[in-house]
Design a protein around this motif. Structure first.
Motif, PDB file in Angstrom:
ATOM      1  N   MET A   1      14.677  41.341  68.549  1.00 28.47           N
ATOM      2  CA  MET A   1      13.622  41.561  69.504  1.00 28.47           C
ATOM      3  C   MET A   1      12.538  42.407  68.833  1.00 28.47           C
ATOM      4  SD  MET A   1      13.810  43.560  73.168  1.00 28.47           S
ATOM      5  CE  MET A   1      14.626  42.214  73.974  1.00 28.47           C
ATOM      6  N   GLU A   2      11.308  42.015  69.027  1.00 30.70           N
ATOM      7  CA  GLU A   2      10.180  42.763  68.465  1.00 30.70           C
ATOM      8  C   GLU A   2       9.295  43.301  69.568  1.00 30.70           C
ATOM      9  OE1 GLU A   2       7.909  40.285  65.837  1.00 30.70           O
ATOM     10  OE2 GLU A   2       9.323  40.557  64.207  1.00 30.70           O
ATOM     11  N   TRP A   3       8.869  44.525  69.403  1.00 29.26           N
ATOM     12  CA  TRP A   3       7.911  45.153  70.292  1.00 29.26           C
ATOM     13  C   TRP A   3       6.711  45.575  69.456  1.00 29.26           C
ATOM     14  CZ3 TRP A   3      11.743  49.176  72.728  1.00 29.26           C
ATOM     15  CH2 TRP A   3      12.675  48.503  73.527  1.00 29.26           C
ATOM     16  N   ILE A   4       5.518  45.497  70.045  1.00 31.01           N
ATOM     17  CA  ILE A   4       4.295  45.899  69.351  1.00 31.01           C
ATOM     18  C   ILE A   4       3.660  47.053  70.132  1.00 31.01           C
ATOM     19  CG2 ILE A   4       2.005  45.179  68.578  1.00 31.01           C
ATOM     20  CD1 ILE A   4       3.195  42.265  68.603  1.00 31.01           C
ATOM     21  N   ILE A   5       3.324  48.119  69.423  1.00 23.47           N
ATOM     22  CA  ILE A   5       2.636  49.235  70.077  1.00 23.47           C
ATOM     23  C   ILE A   5       1.187  48.808  70.283  1.00 23.47           C
ATOM     24  CG2 ILE A   5       1.936  51.646  69.940  1.00 23.47           C
ATOM     25  CD1 ILE A   5       4.363  52.093  68.095  1.00 23.47           C
ATOM     26  N   ASP A   6       0.845  48.525  71.535  1.00 23.69           N
ATOM     27  CA  ASP A   6      -0.491  48.051  71.881  1.00 23.69           C
ATOM     28  C   ASP A   6      -1.513  49.174  71.789  1.00 23.69           C
ATOM     29  OD1 ASP A   6      -2.298  45.979  73.032  1.00 23.69           O
ATOM     30  OD2 ASP A   6      -2.393  47.435  74.686  1.00 23.69           O
ATOM     31  N   ARG A   7      -1.143  50.302  72.405  1.00 25.40           N
ATOM     32  CA  ARG A   7      -2.057  51.455  72.377  1.00 25.40           C
ATOM     33  C   ARG A   7      -1.286  52.722  72.712  1.00 25.40           C
ATOM     34  NH1 ARG A   7      -2.847  48.501  76.849  1.00 25.40           N
ATOM     35  NH2 ARG A   7      -2.784  49.527  78.880  1.00 25.40           N
ATOM     36  N   ILE A   8      -1.911  53.843  72.403  1.00 26.45           N
ATOM     37  CA  ILE A   8      -1.325  55.150  72.710  1.00 26.45           C
ATOM     38  C   ILE A   8      -2.295  55.893  73.613  1.00 26.45           C
ATOM     39  CG2 ILE A   8      -0.607  57.368  71.749  1.00 26.45           C
ATOM     40  CD1 ILE A   8       0.342  55.796  69.261  1.00 26.45           C
ATOM     41  N   GLU A   9      -1.779  56.351  74.732  1.00 21.66           N
ATOM     42  CA  GLU A   9      -2.569  57.097  75.705  1.00 21.66           C
ATOM     43  C   GLU A   9      -1.906  58.456  75.907  1.00 21.66           C
ATOM     44  OE1 GLU A   9      -2.386  54.464  79.057  1.00 21.66           O
ATOM     45  OE2 GLU A   9      -3.886  53.103  78.220  1.00 21.66           O
ATOM     46  N   ALA A  13       3.090  55.614  74.884  1.00 25.65           N
ATOM     47  CA  ALA A  13       2.745  54.385  74.175  1.00 25.65           C
ATOM     48  C   ALA A  13       2.874  53.215  75.135  1.00 25.65           C
ATOM     49  CB  ALA A  13       3.679  54.180  72.987  1.00 25.65           C
ATOM     50  N   VAL A  14       1.899  52.312  75.083  1.00 24.08           N
ATOM     51  CA  VAL A  14       1.974  51.066  75.850  1.00 24.08           C
ATOM     52  C   VAL A  14       2.462  50.017  74.866  1.00 24.08           C
ATOM     53  CG1 VAL A  14       0.699  49.351  77.178  1.00 24.08           C
ATOM     54  CG2 VAL A  14       0.116  51.785  77.386  1.00 24.08           C
ATOM     55  N   ILE A  15       3.596  49.395  75.191  1.00 18.17           N
ATOM     56  CA  ILE A  15       4.273  48.500  74.259  1.00 18.17           C
ATOM     57  C   ILE A  15       4.308  47.092  74.831  1.00 18.17           C
ATOM     58  CG2 ILE A  15       6.458  48.043  73.082  1.00 18.17           C
ATOM     59  CD1 ILE A  15       6.920  51.114  73.242  1.00 18.17           C
ATOM     60  N   GLU A  16       3.865  46.134  74.010  1.00 20.73           N
ATOM     61  CA  GLU A  16       3.894  44.724  74.398  1.00 20.73           C
ATOM     62  C   GLU A  16       5.203  44.131  73.917  1.00 20.73           C
ATOM     63  OE1 GLU A  16       1.576  40.616  73.342  1.00 20.73           O
ATOM     64  OE2 GLU A  16       0.438  42.479  73.275  1.00 20.73           O
ATOM     65  N   TYR A  17       5.866  43.364  74.800  1.00 19.74           N
ATOM     66  CA  TYR A  17       7.166  42.835  74.411  1.00 19.74           C
ATOM     67  C   TYR A  17       7.333  41.336  74.601  1.00 19.74           C
ATOM     68  CZ  TYR A  17       8.417  43.176  79.382  1.00 19.74           C
ATOM     69  OH  TYR A  17       8.454  43.064  80.735  1.00 19.74           O
ATOM     70  N   SER A  18       6.594  40.679  75.443  1.00 15.31           N
ATOM     71  CA  SER A  18       6.799  39.249  75.637  1.00 15.31           C
ATOM     72  C   SER A  18       5.565  38.619  76.257  1.00 15.31           C
ATOM     73  CB  SER A  18       8.018  39.004  76.531  1.00 15.31           C
ATOM     74  OG  SER A  18       8.186  37.629  76.775  1.00 15.31           O
ATOM     75  N   LYS A  19       4.848  37.857  75.461  1.00 12.68           N
ATOM     76  CA  LYS A  19       3.676  37.116  75.954  1.00 12.68           C
ATOM     77  C   LYS A  19       2.761  37.969  76.823  1.00 12.68           C
ATOM     78  CE  LYS A  19       6.047  32.722  75.716  1.00 12.68           C
ATOM     79  NZ  LYS A  19       6.506  31.523  76.411  1.00 12.68           N
ATOM     80  N   GLY A  20       2.408  39.117  76.325  1.00 11.90           N
ATOM     81  CA  GLY A  20       1.457  39.975  77.013  1.00 11.90           C
ATOM     82  C   GLY A  20       2.051  40.940  78.019  1.00 11.90           C
ATOM     83  N   LYS A  21       3.353  40.877  78.256  1.00 13.11           N
ATOM     84  CA  LYS A  21       3.979  41.827  79.169  1.00 13.11           C
ATOM     85  C   LYS A  21       4.108  43.170  78.458  1.00 13.11           C
ATOM     86  CE  LYS A  21       6.612  38.352  81.640  1.00 13.11           C
ATOM     87  NZ  LYS A  21       7.956  37.871  81.973  1.00 13.11           N
ATOM     88  N   ALA A  34       5.063  56.468  64.381  1.00 18.69           N
ATOM     89  CA  ALA A  34       4.681  55.202  65.012  1.00 18.69           C
ATOM     90  C   ALA A  34       3.231  55.283  65.468  1.00 18.69           C
ATOM     91  CB  ALA A  34       5.598  54.900  66.186  1.00 18.69           C
ATOM     92  N   LYS A  35       2.506  54.175  65.279  1.00 22.43           N
ATOM     93  CA  LYS A  35       1.093  54.148  65.643  1.00 22.43           C
ATOM     94  C   LYS A  35       0.713  52.785  66.206  1.00 22.43           C
ATOM     95  CE  LYS A  35      -0.174  53.214  60.828  1.00 22.43           C
ATOM     96  NZ  LYS A  35       1.193  52.869  60.466  1.00 22.43           N
ATOM     97  N   GLU A  36      -0.483  52.699  66.769  1.00 15.87           N
ATOM     98  CA  GLU A  36      -0.973  51.456  67.356  1.00 15.87           C
ATOM     99  C   GLU A  36      -0.885  50.322  66.340  1.00 15.87           C
ATOM    100  OE1 GLU A  36      -4.908  52.188  68.830  1.00 15.87           O
ATOM    101  OE2 GLU A  36      -4.193  53.554  70.384  1.00 15.87           O
ATOM    102  N   GLY A  37      -0.396  49.169  66.814  1.00 15.23           N
ATOM    103  CA  GLY A  37      -0.285  47.992  65.953  1.00 15.23           C
ATOM    104  C   GLY A  37       1.051  47.868  65.245  1.00 15.23           C
ATOM    105  N   ASP A  38       1.844  48.937  65.217  1.00 17.07           N
ATOM    106  CA  ASP A  38       3.151  48.878  64.564  1.00 17.07           C
ATOM    107  C   ASP A  38       4.089  47.952  65.332  1.00 17.07           C
ATOM    108  OD1 ASP A  38       2.438  50.608  62.553  1.00 17.07           O
ATOM    109  OD2 ASP A  38       3.559  52.323  63.337  1.00 17.07           O
ATOM    110  N   VAL A  39       4.929  47.252  64.578  1.00 12.29           N
ATOM    111  CA  VAL A  39       5.952  46.394  65.160  1.00 12.29           C
ATOM    112  C   VAL A  39       7.272  47.147  65.091  1.00 12.29           C
ATOM    113  CG1 VAL A  39       7.200  44.207  64.942  1.00 12.29           C
ATOM    114  CG2 VAL A  39       4.741  44.297  64.446  1.00 12.29           C
ATOM    115  N   ILE A  40       7.950  47.225  66.224  1.00 12.97           N
ATOM    116  CA  ILE A  40       9.236  47.909  66.301  1.00 12.97           C
ATOM    117  C   ILE A  40      10.293  46.855  66.591  1.00 12.97           C
ATOM    118  CG2 ILE A  40      10.595  49.601  67.568  1.00 12.97           C
ATOM    119  CD1 ILE A  40       7.925  50.940  68.327  1.00 12.97           C
TER     120      ILE A  40
END
Length: 66
Positions: A1-9, A13-21, A34-40
């Motif tokens: 499973m991959e998660w992408i750090i969309d942004r940090i507020e 962190a707001v993390i995208e996990y599945s088709k924009g969710k 960890a920073k914006e754009g990183d894949v976890i």
């Protein structure tokens, strides 16, 4: 499973996990640096899981002796 750090507020962190969710997580729950754009990636550690089960089984046997 991959998660992408969309942004940090702030400290979140707001993390995208599945088709924009997305979901939010505290920065403290992420790997250091960890920073914006990183894949976890998320993986299961079978060895650690088995060790934990054995430990719990031992504790239960100690508590529930006949």
């Amino acid at each position: 499973m991959e998660w992408i750090i969309d942004r940090i507020e702030e400290n979140t962190a707001v993390i995208e996990y599945s088709k924009g969710k997305t979901f939010s997580a505290p920065l403290s729950a992420l790997p250091n640096g960890a920073k914006e754009g990183d894949v976890i990636t998320l993986n299961i550690d079978s060895n650690a899981t088995e060790k934990r089960k054995e430990n719990i089984k031992g504790l239960m046997n100690t508590l529930f002796r006949d």
